[in-house]
Scaffold this motif. Structure first.
Motif, PDB file in Angstrom:
ATOM      1  N   ALA A   1      -5.866  18.707  -1.045  1.00  0.00           N
ATOM      2  CA  ALA A   1      -6.163  19.847  -1.871  1.00  0.00           C
ATOM      3  C   ALA A   1      -5.383  21.511  -1.913  1.00  0.00           C
ATOM      4  O   ALA A   1      -5.006  21.559  -2.913  1.00  0.00           O
ATOM      5  CB  ALA A   1      -7.763  20.160  -1.365  1.00  0.00           C
ATOM      6  N   TRP A   2      -4.419  21.613  -0.562  1.00  0.00           N
ATOM      7  CA  TRP A   2      -3.789  22.249  -0.374  1.00  0.00           C
ATOM      8  C   TRP A   2      -2.205  22.969  -0.578  1.00  0.00           C
ATOM      9  O   TRP A   2      -2.720  23.416  -1.543  1.00  0.00           O
ATOM     10  CB  TRP A   2      -3.976  23.272   1.384  1.00  0.00           C
ATOM     11  N   LEU A   3      -2.260  21.606  -0.674  1.00  0.00           N
ATOM     12  CA  LEU A   3      -0.963  21.453  -1.007  1.00  0.00           C
ATOM     13  C   LEU A   3      -1.217  20.684  -2.755  1.00  0.00           C
ATOM     14  O   LEU A   3       0.149  21.705  -3.133  1.00  0.00           O
ATOM     15  CB  LEU A   3      -0.383  19.697  -0.704  1.00  0.00           C
ATOM     16  N   ALA A   4      -1.455  20.615  -3.553  1.00  0.00           N
ATOM     17  CA  ALA A   4      -1.385  20.057  -4.192  1.00  0.00           C
ATOM     18  C   ALA A   4      -2.189  21.668  -5.213  1.00  0.00           C
ATOM     19  O   ALA A   4      -1.581  21.986  -6.800  1.00  0.00           O
ATOM     20  CB  ALA A   4      -2.685  19.598  -5.464  1.00  0.00           C
ATOM     21  N   GLU A   5      -2.885  22.816  -4.425  1.00  0.00           N
ATOM     22  CA  GLU A   5      -3.409  23.626  -5.515  1.00  0.00           C
ATOM     23  C   GLU A   5      -2.897  24.804  -5.154  1.00  0.00           C
ATOM     24  O   GLU A   5      -2.348  25.931  -6.004  1.00  0.00           O
ATOM     25  CB  GLU A   5      -3.988  24.824  -4.532  1.00  0.00           C
ATOM     26  N   HIS A   6      -1.513  24.351  -4.458  1.00  0.00           N
ATOM     27  CA  HIS A   6       0.273  25.847  -4.020  1.00  0.00           C
ATOM     28  C   HIS A   6       1.311  24.976  -5.100  1.00  0.00           C
ATOM     29  O   HIS A   6       1.958  25.714  -4.925  1.00  0.00           O
ATOM     30  CB  HIS A   6       0.226  25.788  -3.137  1.00  0.00           C
ATOM     31  N   GLY A   7       0.842  23.906  -5.332  1.00  0.00           N
ATOM     32  CA  GLY A   7       1.825  23.007  -6.307  1.00  0.00           C
ATOM     33  C   GLY A   7       3.221  23.153  -6.258  1.00  0.00           C
ATOM     34  O   GLY A   7       4.220  23.446  -6.689  1.00  0.00           O
ATOM     35  N   ARG A   8       3.586  22.567  -5.589  1.00  0.00           N
ATOM     36  CA  ARG A   8       4.573  22.407  -4.250  1.00  0.00           C
ATOM     37  C   ARG A   8       5.637  21.163  -4.451  1.00  0.00           C
ATOM     38  O   ARG A   8       6.639  21.820  -5.157  1.00  0.00           O
ATOM     39  CB  ARG A   8       4.465  21.922  -3.368  1.00  0.00           C
ATOM     40  N   LEU A   9       5.027  20.928  -5.767  1.00  0.00           N
ATOM     41  CA  LEU A   9       5.713  19.518  -6.513  1.00  0.00           C
ATOM     42  C   LEU A   9       5.871  19.632  -8.115  1.00  0.00           C
ATOM     43  O   LEU A   9       6.397  18.865  -8.666  1.00  0.00           O
ATOM     44  CB  LEU A   9       5.476  17.959  -6.274  1.00  0.00           C
TER      45      LEU A   9
ATOM     46  N   PRO B   1       1.097  -1.345  -0.286  1.00  0.00           N
ATOM     47  CA  PRO B   1      -0.190  -0.001  -0.064  1.00  0.00           C
ATOM     48  C   PRO B   1       1.203   0.973   0.156  1.00  0.00           C
ATOM     49  O   PRO B   1       0.430   2.232  -0.846  1.00  0.00           O
ATOM     50  CB  PRO B   1      -0.594   0.215   1.554  1.00  0.00           C
ATOM     51  N   THR B   2       1.796   1.019   0.786  1.00  0.00           N
ATOM     52  CA  THR B   2       2.926   2.414   0.740  1.00  0.00           C
ATOM     53  C   THR B   2       3.395   2.352  -0.855  1.00  0.00           C
ATOM     54  O   THR B   2       2.971   4.315  -1.553  1.00  0.00           O
ATOM     55  CB  THR B   2       4.439   2.283   1.465  1.00  0.00           C
ATOM     56  N   ASP B   3       3.780   1.628  -1.934  1.00  0.00           N
ATOM     57  CA  ASP B   3       3.761   1.780  -3.129  1.00  0.00           C
ATOM     58  C   ASP B   3       3.042   2.407  -3.537  1.00  0.00           C
ATOM     59  O   ASP B   3       3.218   3.540  -4.418  1.00  0.00           O
ATOM     60  CB  ASP B   3       4.579   0.392  -3.814  1.00  0.00           C
ATOM     61  N   LEU B   4       2.108   2.028  -3.481  1.00  0.00           N
ATOM     62  CA  LEU B   4       0.720   2.546  -4.663  1.00  0.00           C
ATOM     63  C   LEU B   4      -0.077   4.623  -3.832  1.00  0.00           C
ATOM     64  O   LEU B   4       0.271   5.030  -5.064  1.00  0.00           O
ATOM     65  CB  LEU B   4      -0.872   1.882  -4.211  1.00  0.00           C
ATOM     66  N   PHE B   5      -0.053   4.339  -2.778  1.00  0.00           N
ATOM     67  CA  PHE B   5      -0.305   5.724  -2.397  1.00  0.00           C
ATOM     68  C   PHE B   5       1.024   6.829  -2.539  1.00  0.00           C
ATOM     69  O   PHE B   5       0.097   7.537  -2.867  1.00  0.00           O
ATOM     70  CB  PHE B   5      -0.795   5.850  -0.946  1.00  0.00           C
ATOM     71  N   ALA B   6       1.947   6.510  -3.087  1.00  0.00           N
ATOM     72  CA  ALA B   6       3.312   6.892  -3.025  1.00  0.00           C
ATOM     73  C   ALA B   6       2.967   7.251  -4.621  1.00  0.00           C
ATOM     74  O   ALA B   6       3.108   8.565  -5.090  1.00  0.00           O
ATOM     75  CB  ALA B   6       4.416   6.899  -2.555  1.00  0.00           C
ATOM     76  N   ASP B   7       2.641   6.444  -5.042  1.00  0.00           N
ATOM     77  CA  ASP B   7       2.070   7.300  -6.539  1.00  0.00           C
ATOM     78  C   ASP B   7       1.041   7.853  -6.807  1.00  0.00           C
ATOM     79  O   ASP B   7       1.308   8.799  -7.982  1.00  0.00           O
ATOM     80  CB  ASP B   7       2.313   5.557  -7.722  1.00  0.00           C
ATOM     81  N   LEU B   8       0.246   7.408  -6.130  1.00  0.00           N
ATOM     82  CA  LEU B   8      -0.689   7.970  -5.969  1.00  0.00           C
ATOM     83  C   LEU B   8      -0.574   9.669  -6.057  1.00  0.00           C
ATOM     84  O   LEU B   8      -1.183  11.106  -6.589  1.00  0.00           O
ATOM     85  CB  LEU B   8      -1.998   7.358  -5.361  1.00  0.00           C
ATOM     86  N   LEU B   9      -0.617   9.705  -4.178  1.00  0.00           N
ATOM     87  CA  LEU B   9      -0.330  10.999  -3.887  1.00  0.00           C
ATOM     88  C   LEU B   9       0.839  11.975  -4.643  1.00  0.00           C
ATOM     89  O   LEU B   9       0.784  13.218  -5.124  1.00  0.00           O
ATOM     90  CB  LEU B   9       0.384  11.388  -2.569  1.00  0.00           C
ATOM     91  N   LEU B  10       1.521  11.335  -5.263  1.00  0.00           N
ATOM     92  CA  LEU B  10       2.571  12.296  -6.398  1.00  0.00           C
ATOM     93  C   LEU B  10       2.348  12.584  -7.820  1.00  0.00           C
ATOM     94  O   LEU B  10       2.331  13.678  -7.702  1.00  0.00           O
ATOM     95  CB  LEU B  10       4.051  11.012  -6.652  1.00  0.00           C
ATOM     96  N   ALA B  11       1.331  11.725  -8.472  1.00  0.00           N
ATOM     97  CA  ALA B  11       0.605  12.473  -9.795  1.00  0.00           C
ATOM     98  C   ALA B  11      -0.278  13.575  -9.084  1.00  0.00           C
ATOM     99  O   ALA B  11      -0.157  14.143  -9.880  1.00  0.00           O
ATOM    100  CB  ALA B  11      -0.311  10.483 -10.063  1.00  0.00           C
ATOM    101  N   VAL B  12      -1.044  13.277  -7.640  1.00  0.00           N
ATOM    102  CA  VAL B  12      -1.473  13.852  -7.271  1.00  0.00           C
ATOM    103  C   VAL B  12      -0.850  15.694  -7.409  1.00  0.00           C
ATOM    104  O   VAL B  12      -1.197  16.120  -7.770  1.00  0.00           O
ATOM    105  CB  VAL B  12      -3.396  13.537  -6.175  1.00  0.00           C
ATOM    106  N   LEU B  13       0.084  15.600  -6.591  1.00  0.00           N
ATOM    107  CA  LEU B  13       0.328  16.723  -6.270  1.00  0.00           C
ATOM    108  C   LEU B  13       1.312  17.528  -6.763  1.00  0.00           C
ATOM    109  O   LEU B  13       1.398  18.021  -7.190  1.00  0.00           O
ATOM    110  CB  LEU B  13       1.222  17.103  -5.086  1.00  0.00           C
ATOM    111  N   SER B  14       1.185  16.843  -8.420  1.00  0.00           N
ATOM    112  CA  SER B  14       2.076  16.891  -9.355  1.00  0.00           C
ATOM    113  C   SER B  14       1.808  17.633 -10.913  1.00  0.00           C
ATOM    114  O   SER B  14       1.881  17.477 -11.721  1.00  0.00           O
ATOM    115  CB  SER B  14       3.632  16.147  -9.793  1.00  0.00           C
ATOM    116  N   GLY B  15      -0.076  17.169 -10.412  1.00  0.00           N
ATOM    117  CA  GLY B  15      -0.695  18.306 -11.092  1.00  0.00           C
ATOM    118  C   GLY B  15      -0.808  16.768 -12.369  1.00  0.00           C
ATOM    119  O   GLY B  15      -1.464  17.541 -13.589  1.00  0.00           O
ATOM    120  N   GLN B  16      -0.825  15.922 -12.151  1.00  0.00           N
ATOM    121  CA  GLN B  16      -0.936  14.855 -13.138  1.00  0.00           C
ATOM    122  C   GLN B  16      -2.656  14.303 -13.395  1.00  0.00           C
ATOM    123  O   GLN B  16      -2.823  13.508 -14.210  1.00  0.00           O
ATOM    124  CB  GLN B  16      -0.070  13.453 -13.692  1.00  0.00           C
TER     125      GLN B  16
END
Length: 171
Positions: free
Chosen positions: A95-103, A61-76
């Motif tokens: 939502a806050w982190l993705a909105e501010h485009g940190r990645l 689950p750590t691998d799956l969630f890392a990939d999902l979170l990265l995709a959201v935070l990078s705008g993919q």
């Protein structure tokens, strides 16, 4: 495995689609004629009698969630794709982190370079991921908890690394 630290490096990491799950044991995905290139219909070769197929290893689950979170935070991927995978304040934080485009980067797509995790108790995982984009490295930490339905949900997410200055309207 309770209370142990695990780490997985990038070289041994198998490639798979974001959020993709393997086929159930003993089954394979079928490709219809006309779908994806229009090739002929394919089915798996039958197993000889007396042999068993070993089930495909399930991704952590750590691998799956890392990939999902990265995709959201990078705008993919859009943030709302994580609605069913989060609980508590984690969706608001995401939502806050993705909105501010940190990645979000220019040119180089961020990738997960390493994942480590700690199991403080059964049903909870605290994980970190090293995110690389070109020569920059960032840190992402998240907590997963298993619900009564045995599904893992993200309950907290944080980003570390060089901070971008906040605008005056961010609060």
């Amino acid at each position: 495995m309770t209370g142990r630290f695990r780490s997985r490096g990038a070289p041994g990491r198998p490639g798979r689609p974001l959020g993709g799950f393997p086929a159930p044991p003993g089954r394979a995905f079928r490709i219809r004629a006309g779908a994806r290139g229009g090739g002929p219909r394919t089915t798996p070769a039958p197993c000889p009698r007396g042999t068993l197929r070993s089930p495909a290893p399930r991704p952590r689950p750590t691998d799956l969630f890392a990939d999902l979170l990265l995709a959201v935070l990078s705008g993919q991927r859009p943030v709302h794709c994580m609605l069913r995978h989060t609980a508590g304040r984690a969706y608001d934080e995401l939502a806050w982190l993705a909105e501010h485009g940190r990645l979000r980067t220019r040119g180089t797509r961020p990738v997960v370079r390493d994942i480590g995790y700690y199991v403080p108790r059964p049903g909870a995982i605290e994980a970190f991921a090293r995110i690389g984009a070109g020569d920059r490295t960032r840190a992402m930490a998240f907590r997963l908890e298993q619900g009564p339905d045995l599904r893992w949900r993200c309950t907290a997410v944080e980003l570390g690394g060089p901070r971008m200055p906040r605008a005056a309207d961010d609060g």
